[in-house]
Design an enzyme around this catalytic site. Structure first.
Site, PDB file in Angstrom:
ATOM      1  CG  ASP A 160      -9.953   0.726   8.127  1.00  0.00           C
ATOM      2  OD1 ASP A 160      -8.837   1.251   8.254  1.00  0.00           O
ATOM      3  OD2 ASP A 160     -10.759   1.042   7.235  1.00  0.00           O
ATOM      4  CG  ASP A 215      -8.251   0.639   4.338  1.00  0.00           C
ATOM      5  OD1 ASP A 215      -7.296   1.068   5.015  1.00  0.00           O
ATOM      6  OD2 ASP A 215      -9.422   1.021   4.495  1.00  0.00           O
ATOM      7  NE  ARG A 267      -7.564   3.208   0.476  1.00  0.00           N
ATOM      8  CZ  ARG A 267      -7.732   4.057   1.464  1.00  0.00           C
ATOM      9  NH1 ARG A 267      -7.966   3.636   2.667  1.00  0.00           N
ATOM     10  NH2 ARG A 267      -7.686   5.339   1.266  1.00  0.00           N
ATOM     11  NE  ARG A 297      -3.459   2.579   2.379  1.00  0.00           N
ATOM     12  CZ  ARG A 297      -4.439   2.854   3.199  1.00  0.00           C
ATOM     13  NH1 ARG A 297      -4.911   1.921   3.999  1.00  0.00           N
ATOM     14  NH2 ARG A 297      -4.973   4.052   3.219  1.00  0.00           N
TER      15      ARG A 297
END
Length: 173
Positions: free
Chosen positions: A104, A102, A99, A90
């Site tokens: 999270d 990701d 991207r 990334r």
């Protein structure tokens, strides 16, 4: 003197990719996550294809939610997520931009954390607004109550805008 037993917490992660081999990037992130001895992957949602959030001049995403049990504290889990993103290549771009991966932290137990440094907020501050997060999360954790809003995830996904931009992906992980 402590018992030497590290507490284990259930957490939920959201993973998304819209550059390169999107499905391959999700698989690679899961492989890296699963190789961490302090993380046990318990459940993985189906794969969902979703429209991008933010700049619309980018490819669609593939998104999943992952339930884990971990002995990592929230800051260590954040560092692990960022290391996975770096390992998969990334490259930081514009906010909400495209991207390769990701990762999270959506929920960490029932904690509510708002830290400005190291940029750690739990529950994820915008998850209640994002169909691409809530749809996969509801599949594996619909009964879980969002610790800040006190609403079950299933209720949040039922009321979120943008569900028409979320569709099941034919391949699974």
């Amino acid at each position: 003197m402590g018992t030497g037993v590290t507490p284990v917490t259930t957490a939920y992660l959201g993973l998304g990719a819209n550059l390169g081999d999107r499905l391959g990037n999700l698989r690679q992130a899961l492989d890296i996550l699963g190789s961490n001895p302090e993380v046990n992957v318990v459940a993985i949602s189906s794969v969902y294809e979703t429209e991008p959030w933010g700049p619309v001049d980018q490819p669609n995403y593939l998104n999943i939610a992952v339930k884990i049990q971990t002995s990592l504290d929230p800051a260590e889990l954040l560092a692990t997520a960022k290391a996975i993103e770096q390992d998969i290549g990334r490259i930081p771009t514009v906010r909400f931009g495209p991207r390769s991966i990701d990762v999270d932290i959506l929920l960490y137990g029932d904690l509510v954390i708002d830290w400005s440094v190291p940029d750690l907020q739990i529950p994820h501050p915008r998850m209640s607004e994002r169909a691409f997060v809530l749809a996969p999360l509801a599949e594996i954790a619909g009964e879980i109550v969002h610790p800040a809003s006190k609403s079950p995830i299933a209720d949040l996904v039922a009321s979120v805008d943008g569900l028409d931009g979320v569709s099941a992906w034919p391949e699974s992980l």
